[in-house]
Scaffold this motif. Structure first.
Motif, PDB file in Angstrom:
ATOM      1  N   GLU A   1      -2.542  17.531   5.503  1.00  0.00           N
ATOM      2  CA  GLU A   1      -3.534  16.578   5.006  1.00  0.00           C
ATOM      3  C   GLU A   1      -4.671  16.329   6.001  1.00  0.00           C
ATOM      4  N   VAL A   2      -4.658  17.052   7.121  1.00  0.00           N
ATOM      5  CA  VAL A   2      -5.765  17.008   8.072  1.00  0.00           C
ATOM      6  C   VAL A   2      -6.453  18.374   8.120  1.00  0.00           C
ATOM      7  N   LEU A   3      -5.664  19.419   8.316  1.00  0.00           N
ATOM      8  CA  LEU A   3      -6.187  20.782   8.292  1.00  0.00           C
ATOM      9  C   LEU A   3      -5.826  21.512   6.998  1.00  0.00           C
ATOM     10  N   MET A   4      -4.658  21.215   6.436  1.00  0.00           N
ATOM     11  CA  MET A   4      -4.157  21.921   5.256  1.00  0.00           C
ATOM     12  C   MET A   4      -3.683  20.933   4.200  1.00  0.00           C
ATOM     13  N   HIS A   5      -3.976  21.243   2.930  1.00  0.00           N
ATOM     14  CA  HIS A   5      -3.411  20.473   1.823  1.00  0.00           C
ATOM     15  C   HIS A   5      -1.897  20.675   1.809  1.00  0.00           C
ATOM     16  N   MET A   6      -1.152  19.579   1.615  1.00  0.00           N
ATOM     17  CA  MET A   6       0.296  19.701   1.576  1.00  0.00           C
ATOM     18  C   MET A   6       0.929  19.048   0.345  1.00  0.00           C
ATOM     19  N   VAL A   7       0.614  17.777   0.053  1.00  0.00           N
ATOM     20  CA  VAL A   7       1.372  17.090  -0.993  1.00  0.00           C
ATOM     21  C   VAL A   7       1.152  17.700  -2.374  1.00  0.00           C
ATOM     22  N   VAL A   8      -0.054  18.196  -2.649  1.00  0.00           N
ATOM     23  CA  VAL A   8      -0.295  18.781  -3.973  1.00  0.00           C
ATOM     24  C   VAL A   8       0.503  20.066  -4.172  1.00  0.00           C
ATOM     25  N   PRO A   9       0.450  21.052  -3.264  1.00  0.00           N
ATOM     26  CA  PRO A   9       1.308  22.228  -3.451  1.00  0.00           C
ATOM     27  C   PRO A   9       2.796  21.897  -3.372  1.00  0.00           C
ATOM     28  N   PHE A  10       3.161  20.918  -2.542  1.00  0.00           N
ATOM     29  CA  PHE A  10       4.557  20.494  -2.478  1.00  0.00           C
ATOM     30  C   PHE A  10       4.993  19.907  -3.813  1.00  0.00           C
ATOM     31  N   ALA A  11       4.147  19.085  -4.426  1.00  0.00           N
ATOM     32  CA  ALA A  11       4.476  18.479  -5.717  1.00  0.00           C
ATOM     33  C   ALA A  11       4.669  19.536  -6.793  1.00  0.00           C
ATOM     34  N   ARG A  12       3.826  20.558  -6.799  1.00  0.00           N
ATOM     35  CA  ARG A  12       3.974  21.627  -7.790  1.00  0.00           C
ATOM     36  C   ARG A  12       5.295  22.365  -7.584  1.00  0.00           C
ATOM     37  N   TRP A  13       5.637  22.595  -6.332  1.00  0.00           N
ATOM     38  CA  TRP A  13       6.858  23.354  -6.036  1.00  0.00           C
ATOM     39  C   TRP A  13       8.111  22.575  -6.417  1.00  0.00           C
ATOM     40  N   VAL A  14       8.205  21.289  -6.043  1.00  0.00           N
ATOM     41  CA  VAL A  14       9.422  20.532  -6.370  1.00  0.00           C
ATOM     42  C   VAL A  14       9.550  20.337  -7.874  1.00  0.00           C
ATOM     43  N   ASP A  15       8.433  20.289  -8.585  1.00  0.00           N
ATOM     44  CA  ASP A  15       8.475  20.197 -10.041  1.00  0.00           C
ATOM     45  C   ASP A  15       9.015  21.501 -10.631  1.00  0.00           C
ATOM     46  N   GLU A  16       8.457  22.624 -10.183  1.00  0.00           N
ATOM     47  CA  GLU A  16       8.841  23.921 -10.745  1.00  0.00           C
ATOM     48  C   GLU A  16      10.270  24.317 -10.392  1.00  0.00           C
ATOM     49  N   GLU A  17      10.665  24.073  -9.158  1.00  0.00           N
ATOM     50  CA  GLU A  17      11.919  24.620  -8.656  1.00  0.00           C
ATOM     51  C   GLU A  17      13.072  23.624  -8.579  1.00  0.00           C
ATOM     52  N   HIS A  18      12.774  22.325  -8.545  1.00  0.00           N
ATOM     53  CA  HIS A  18      13.841  21.348  -8.303  1.00  0.00           C
ATOM     54  C   HIS A  18      13.887  20.224  -9.328  1.00  0.00           C
ATOM     55  N   GLY A  19      13.030  20.261 -10.336  1.00  0.00           N
ATOM     56  CA  GLY A  19      13.063  19.209 -11.348  1.00  0.00           C
ATOM     57  C   GLY A  19      12.752  17.839 -10.787  1.00  0.00           C
ATOM     58  N   VAL A  20      11.857  17.796  -9.811  1.00  0.00           N
ATOM     59  CA  VAL A  20      11.499  16.540  -9.150  1.00  0.00           C
ATOM     60  C   VAL A  20      10.002  16.296  -9.332  1.00  0.00           C
ATOM     61  N   LEU A  21       9.657  15.075  -9.690  1.00  0.00           N
ATOM     62  CA  LEU A  21       8.257  14.691  -9.826  1.00  0.00           C
ATOM     63  C   LEU A  21       7.796  13.968  -8.574  1.00  0.00           C
ATOM     64  N   PHE A  22       6.571  14.269  -8.157  1.00  0.00           N
ATOM     65  CA  PHE A  22       5.961  13.567  -7.029  1.00  0.00           C
ATOM     66  C   PHE A  22       4.829  12.722  -7.582  1.00  0.00           C
ATOM     67  N   ARG A  23       5.001  11.401  -7.558  1.00  0.00           N
ATOM     68  CA  ARG A  23       3.988  10.474  -8.044  1.00  0.00           C
ATOM     69  C   ARG A  23       3.804   9.397  -6.984  1.00  0.00           C
ATOM     70  N   MET A  24       2.781   9.541  -6.158  1.00  0.00           N
ATOM     71  CA  MET A  24       2.572   8.609  -5.056  1.00  0.00           C
ATOM     72  C   MET A  24       1.810   7.392  -5.548  1.00  0.00           C
ATOM     73  N   GLU A  25       2.491   6.247  -5.596  1.00  0.00           N
ATOM     74  CA  GLU A  25       1.885   5.009  -6.077  1.00  0.00           C
ATOM     75  C   GLU A  25       1.511   4.072  -4.940  1.00  0.00           C
ATOM     76  N   ASP A  26       2.067   4.322  -3.746  1.00  0.00           N
ATOM     77  CA  ASP A  26       1.707   3.550  -2.559  1.00  0.00           C
ATOM     78  C   ASP A  26       1.828   4.485  -1.367  1.00  0.00           C
ATOM     79  N   ALA A  27       1.987   3.957  -0.163  1.00  0.00           N
ATOM     80  CA  ALA A  27       2.013   4.796   1.032  1.00  0.00           C
ATOM     81  C   ALA A  27       3.379   5.432   1.295  1.00  0.00           C
TER      82      ALA A  27
END
Length: 213
Positions: free
Chosen positions: A12-38
């Motif tokens: 999140e400083v040099l490289m995007h992380m949470v967006v590709p991570f969210a796609r991966w955990v959704d596709e491969e682990h059935g987990v949703l990433f929805r950041m509503e706070d910190a």
């Protein structure tokens, strides 16, 4: 006199992380990433029932992502060009909480973008490793860059003379993360952040003592 030193985080400083991570955990682990706070851990929920993951389940997912999926990550716009400009006048060290196991892969990831710098794969608060770098290199002035407020607090305690820039380069979460109380500035765009960093290096004076309350 030794060169100035810039110590920067990666995700999140040099490289995007949470967006590709969210796609991966959704596709491969059935987990949703929805950041509503910190809260990063609180943002991970099972798709089938919506229950949050236990804290102990989060690191294995992060470890799996960094082990096999770092190729999904892309550059935060302007980050590598900014590092090149800063590197003309300062040494740069990447201090990233991927742990020692993924340190070499992180270096390779950045080198593939044309950015070559020492990488330290740490875990936990970054104050102590920043203090160690300051004592080892004895820079004329130093700047620390990170997206997580707790690391700015840690560095303010252990290395208060270091300038601290709070930078959250992922638009999907930037508005969820409040400005770090113990950072000297909050900037989320590299066109502006580069100027702020270069100005601190040019001034060549230590950061003012923080108010640790």
């Amino acid at each position: 006199m030794t060169r100035p030193l810039v110590i920067t985080d990666c995700d999140e400083v040099l490289m995007h992380m949470v967006v590709p991570f969210a796609r991966w955990v959704d596709e491969e682990h059935g987990v949703l990433f929805r950041m509503e706070d910190a809260s990063f851990a609180g943002a991970l929920k099972r798709k089938e029932c919506g229950t949050p993951l236990e804290a102990a389940e989060v690191w294995p997912l992060l470890d799996g992502f960094f082990r096999t999926e770092m190729g999904r990550q892309t550059e935060i716009p302007g980050a590598i060009a900014a590092m090149a400009a800063i590197g003309d006048i300062a040494d740069i060290v990447v201090l990233t909480n991927v742990g020692p196991d993924h340190q070499a892969a992180r270096g390779d990831q950045l080198a593939a973008l044309g950015f070559h710098a020492p990488v330290i794969g740490s875990r936990g608060g970054k104050g102590e490793p920043v203090r160690a770098l300051i004592e080892e290199r004895r820079p004329s002035v130093a700047v620390f860059i990170d997206d997580l407020p707790n690391h700015h607090h840690s560095v303010a305690i252990e290395a208060p003379e270091v300038w601290r820039l709070h930078f959250v380069g992922e638009p999907a979460i930037a508005d969820k993360v409040r400005p770090a109380k113990h950072a000297h500035a909050r900037i989320d765009d590299w066109s502006e952040a580069q100027g702020w960093i270069l100005a601190r290096l040019a001034e060549n004076i230590p950061a003012p003592a923080p108010q640790l309350v």
